[in-house]
Every structure is written in structure tokens, then in C-alpha cells.
Design an enzyme around this catalytic site. Structure first.
Site, short mmCIF file in Angstrom:
data_model
loop_
_atom_site.label_atom_id
_atom_site.label_comp_id
_atom_site.label_asym_id
_atom_site.label_seq_id
_atom_site.Cartn_x
_atom_site.Cartn_y
_atom_site.Cartn_z
N THR A 205 0.85 -1.19 0.00
CA THR A 205 0.00 0.00 0.00
C THR A 205 0.88 1.24 0.00
O THR A 205 2.05 1.17 0.39
CB THR A 205 -0.90 0.04 1.25
OG1 THR A 205 -0.09 0.34 2.40
CG2 THR A 205 -1.61 -1.29 1.48
N ARG A 234 6.41 0.94 2.00
CA ARG A 234 6.88 2.22 2.50
C ARG A 234 7.18 2.11 3.99
O ARG A 234 6.43 1.49 4.74
CB ARG A 234 5.82 3.33 2.27
CG ARG A 234 5.76 3.80 0.82
CD ARG A 234 6.98 4.63 0.47
NE ARG A 234 7.03 5.01 -0.93
CZ ARG A 234 7.70 4.35 -1.87
NH1 ARG A 234 8.34 3.25 -1.56
NH2 ARG A 234 7.72 4.78 -3.11
N GLU A 263 15.26 6.83 6.47
CA GLU A 263 16.26 6.27 5.56
C GLU A 263 17.35 7.30 5.28
O GLU A 263 17.05 8.50 5.17
CB GLU A 263 15.60 5.82 4.25
CG GLU A 263 14.60 4.68 4.46
CD GLU A 263 14.00 4.17 3.15
OE1 GLU A 263 14.40 4.68 2.07
OE2 GLU A 263 13.15 3.27 3.20
N HIS A 282 16.33 -0.70 0.70
CA HIS A 282 15.31 -0.14 -0.18
C HIS A 282 15.68 -0.36 -1.65
O HIS A 282 15.77 0.58 -2.45
CB HIS A 282 15.10 1.35 0.09
CG HIS A 282 13.70 1.79 -0.25
ND1 HIS A 282 13.05 2.80 0.41
CD2 HIS A 282 12.81 1.35 -1.18
CE1 HIS A 282 11.83 2.99 -0.10
NE2 HIS A 282 11.68 2.11 -1.07
#
Length: 535
Positions: A205, A234, A263, A282
Site C-alpha cells: 500500500t 513504504r 532512511e 530499499h
């Protein structure tokens, strides 16, 4: 017009080449710039294309007086001040599909690596050991995969999970039941139901107010013992503190994380010290193919937005409900019908329009929100100091001025591509109707009570007059002597000898002096001039 495009963050060369190939685009390709340098040069550009490394902040957007488009080579737009872009009329375009396969393949690679202890096995072999007996793993087959978010990535995960022999259940309140059926996925009616059945939980999502900390302590304890949590969407969707607690008390077997609350992940972050956690920096979209795909996708969309005004890929424009080319004539008609209505109301003494309502035929039902935005734009053009008034911000600008915007759900029956724009202010109201077939030029078919058939192009004169001989000739003579060329002239009346209306499409501008001369003609009672804005 020549448009300047700033490309940064190492966008794949194949995407940049698409922009550079256009003679009307001047492309400056630069490395990721410090904030101050970017602020100093952004005012020169009509578009910027980048990835997550460049923050498109509110102050940057406010300095970018020429900026029309922000292109994000990837799905996430967390680094873009979306609300500010929308209020300024700047299109934000991302590339949501190009990295789908990359994320999906990483999901299975990482989960299998966790279950089969592949990182530990590889490091032990490199160290010269043979730890076969301590590396007993487990399989995907027979496990229940719970997917939160059954969009592009979630759907592809589901399809591949079934190939591994997994049971698949998903929760997504914004997805039609038909998609669950097409993917052969069991639909969970609530998040709690999904959690209670999932041996592996994966999240796909966006990060929104609704999804922030969606998976916290309460949700994690609902998972069966020895479950696995995967977050490749996310950072912030999973509460990292609650996740650590569930790992430490052995409620979870493990976790796979590719996106983090902050991050880059701090060197001393406690997640790094957990042996049953597989962390990646990531890299969900970090494949050669994905980076090429997202660069190509976003550069094509930015090019089309600049050169042809196509905003179908903009995430902050109303959904047009179909292919842009099919709906574009209808958007043009709604915009120009509203401009005509405003001009006529002004001749009746009503300059402040209080309400706009859109009604359409069945073929345009899904585009009503975009049609309403286009009508709002047509209403406001020439009346507000808004350089970038467009489909993106017109509704917000209209509503800020107290204009009530609405759509009528009952479709127009006689033509599936018909549109009616109704404007009202004070005691006055007028409806302008027309048709907008795909691939054809839009035409006005009704102005108030009068039936017409005319193309709203360039400049349109709307005259009311007494239905007596000689009026058409006198109007034509006056315009001819003034050097105004008539493209179309449509005269309509309600009854012989009563009131009549003329819709006259002309080339070029009609000055206020010409309009006043028209009003002085015998039997002409009103004259409105509508100059249609391009773009």
C-alpha cells in the site's frame, strides 16, 4: 514554444533520450543537486524529472514559476509536496508499473532466503565452514500468504504465490470483488480477519494517513505464532518498535524489511542486530530493467504533458475515466460551455457565478469529476490571476471563491456523449449543452432554450435579437467591414417573430468597440463575446 526540462538523480539514459529527441524540449541532465543549487536554478524549467534523492519541497515549487510537470521515475511520491503542487497547478507524474516485477521477485527471493537461511549459508561457506546441519529451513508450500493491498504489485505477488502452492488471502477495501475473483484470491472482509489467517504478511500500500502504523502491536499479536512480516512498500506502515518487540518475544519467526521509517537506516538501529531479520537497503526497484522501465514511462508522460497537455498520467488530476484521447473532446466542450455560460450571464448583469453543475451522457459518466474540473477552469479563465489554472487546481480555486461544484448523476438519455453545463448566480441560471464524440470536434447544441449547432472555436459571438428580417445581414456587414471573418453563423428562434439567438463563430479577436457597435444595430438586444483560451 520551447520547454526546458531538468533531469536529475541519474535517470536511465533510455528515458532521457526520449526527451532529448523532441526539438521543442531542451534537456539539462545534472547529478543530484544540493537544495540551495536546485532552488537557484529551478525557475528556468518547465519540468523536472528525478527519483527519490531530490526533494521537491513547497519552497522549491513556489520558486518554480514556469514549472508545469514534476516527473518521478518510480512509484513513490513521498519526496514531493503533492498538496503544494496541486494548489499551484503543477502535474505530478509517477511510474507505478515499471518496477512491479522487480519488487515481486525481490519479495520471493528475500522470503525464501529467510526461510532457507541463505545469507547465513553463504557467509558460512565463504568462511570455510560446512554448517549443513544447523541450516534446516522450511518451505513456502502450504503457508497462507496475507496480502494487504491487491493493486499491481499485490496482484503479481498473489499470482506467483499460487505457483508456489501457497494459500492466498488479501484485504483491500478499495478493490472490486471481481479482481479478487480474477486472481483467485480469498477476500478478507477486514484487516483483523486477514491477520488471524496469515503465516506470512506482506504489505503493498502507499503511505497515507490511513496506512501509517497500520501494523502495530495490536495487529502483530493477531498473527499466528511463528509468522513472518514483510514490508517492501513504504517505511512507517509497520511500527518498527512493535515489530522489534514481537521478534524479541518470539511471537514472530522473522521479518523481511526493505523500507524504513527513516532512511538511510541508522548504523546502530536495533533491527540490524536481529538474526531473524533480513534487511535490504530499499532496493525493491533496483534492477536494470526496472530503472529503464520507470525512466521510459515517466519521460514519455512528461513529454506528452508538455507538448500536448495530456494529463492522464498525472496523479493529482481528476480521473478521466478512460483513454485521454477519447475524453479530451468532452473536457474541451465542458470548459468552453462554461465560458459561454459565464459570458451570457454577464450580459444579464450576473458576474458572480455561485454554482456549476455537470450532467453527461452514459459514456462520460466515469469522467464527470474531470468534466467538472474542466468546467470550473472555463468559468474562471480570464477572471482570476492564476497563471497555471488547469485541470489540476481549477476545482480548488473555484471552491476557494465560494463556487458550489456538483454533478448530476442522472444521465442524458439522447446521446451518450452529451454534456450539459448549468451555471447559476443570483436569480439567473443558464444551461449550455453540446456533444463531444471521441475523435470529433466538440459542438454546442443548446444555449439556454435555443437549439444551435456550432463549433466553439477561437472566438464565439452570442447575440440575442428580435426575429425580424435584416438582422443577419446587418450583423454580417458590420463584422465584414471590421475585418472579422465568419466561420459559422447559426440563427435559432423559439417562435416566429419572437426572440432569436445567433451563435457566430469567427476568426481572431472581437474588440469591445465591435461589440458595442453590434449592440447599436436595430433589433439586437445583447451581445456576448467569448474568446476561448488555448492549452
Amino acid at each position: 514554444m520551447i520547454y526546458r526540462v531538468l533531469v536529475t538523480d541519474e535517470i536511465d539514459a533510455e528515458g532521457v533520450a526520449i526527451l532529448s529527441a523532441e526539438p521543442k524540449l531542451v534537456v539539462d541532465e545534472v547529478p543530484t543537486l544540493p537544495k540551495d543549487e536546485l532552488l537557484a536554478r529551478i525557475a528556468d524549467y518547465h519540468a523536472i524529472v528525478g527519483r527519490s534523492a531530490t526533494r521537491i519541497s513547497t519552497d522549491l515549487l513556489e520558486r518554480a514559476h514556469k514549472l508545469k510537470v514534476v516527473g518521478r521515475a518510480g512509484v513513490g511520491v513521498d519526496n514531493i509536496a503533492l498538496d503544494a503542487a496541486t494548489s499551484l497547478g503543477i502535474a505530478v507524474i509517477n511510474a507505478p508499473a515499471g518496477n512491479t516485477i522487480a519488487v515481486v521477485e525481490l519479495f520471493f527471493g528475500a522470503v525464501i532466503s529467510l526461510l532457507r537461511h541463505i545469507p547465513q549459508a553463504a557467509s558460512s561457506m565463504q568462511a570455510g565452514r560446512w554448517d549443513r546441519s544447523s541450516l534446516l529451513g522450511s518451505e513456502l508450500k502450504g503457508r497462507t500468504l496475507g496480502i494487504v493491498g491487491l493493486g499491481r504489485i499485490g496482484g503479481e505477488v498473489a499470482a506467483r504465490a499460487r505457483a508456489f502452492g501457497m494459500n492466498v488471502i488479501a484485504f483491500d477495501p478499495y478493490i472490486a470483488q471481481s479482481r479478487f475473483e480474477a486472481l483467485r484470491v480469498q477476500e478478507a472482509k477486514s484487516l483483523d480477519v486477514l491477520l488471524e489467517q496469515s503465516n506470512i504478511l506482506t504489505l503493498h500500500t502507499p503511505l497515507t494517513d490511513e496506512t501509517t502504523a497500520m501494523i502495530g502491536k495490536r495487529e502483530l499479536v493477531r498473527l499466528p505464532q511463528r509468522s513472518i512480516v514483510v514490508n517492501m512498500a513504504r517505511g512507517g506502515i509497520v511500527d518498527e518498535g512493535a515489530l522489534l518487540e514481537a521478534l524479541d518475544n518470539k511471537h514472530l519467526l522473522g521479518a523481511v524489511i526493505d523500507a524504513y521509517e527513516k532512511e538511510p537506516l541508522a548504523a546502530d538501529h536495533p533491527l540490524r542486530a536481529r538474526p531473524n531479520v533480513l534487511l535490504t537497503p530499499h532496493i525493491g526497484a533496483s534492477t536494470t530493467e526496472a530503472q529503464r522501465n520507470v525512466a521510459v514511462d515517466v519521460c514519455i508522460a512528461v513529454r506528452d504533458a508538455l507538448l500536448s497537455g495530456e494529463l492522464s498520467r498525472s496523479i493529482n488530476v481528476a480521473d478521466v475515466g478512460g483513454q485521454w484521447a477519447e475524453v479530451e473532446p468532452a473536457l474541451t466542450l465542458a470548459r468552453r460551455a462554461a465560458a459561454v455560460g459565464r459570458a451570457i450571464l454577464a450580459t444579464q448583469g450576473t458576474r458572480a457565478v455561485q454554482r456549476v453543475d455537470i450532467r453527461s451522457g452514459s459514456a462520460l459518466a466515469a469522467a464527470r469529476s474531470a468534466l467538472l474540473a474542466s468546467a470550473a477552469r472555463g468559468l474562471l479563465e480570464g477572471t482570476v490571476e492564476q497563471e497555471r489554472l488547469n485541470l489540476i487546481n481549477a476545482r480548488a480555486v473555484a471552491e476557494a471563491r465560494g463556487i458550489d461544484l456538483s454533478t448530476t448523476e442522472t444521465p442524458i438519455q439522447d446521446n451518450p456523449y452529451a454534456i450539459e453545463v448549468r451555471l447559476s448566480g443570483g436569480m439567473q441560471e443558464i444551461a449550455i449543452a453540446g456533444t463531444a464524440q471521441p475523435g470529433a470536434l466538440p459542438r454546442l447544441t443548446r444555449i439556454g432554450a435555443f437549439h444551435v449547432d456550432i463549433q466553439p472555436r477561437d472566438t464565439l459571438l452570442i447575440l440575442t435579437n428580435n426575429d425580424v428580417p435584416g438582422v443577419i445581414g446587418r450583423v454580417g456587414t458590420l463584422l465584414g467591414e471590421a475585418g472579422v471573418n465568419i466561420a459559422e453563423y447559426h440563427q435559432a428562434r423559439l417562435a416566429q417573430g419572437g426572440q432569436a439567438l445567433a451563435a457566430v463563430s469567427v476568426d481572431g479577436d472581437v474588440s469591445e468597440a465591435i461589440r458595442e457597435s453590434l449592440l447599436r444595430l436595430p433589433d439586437v438586444s445583447s451581445a456576448a463575446v467569448v474568446c476561448f483560451h488555448s492549452g
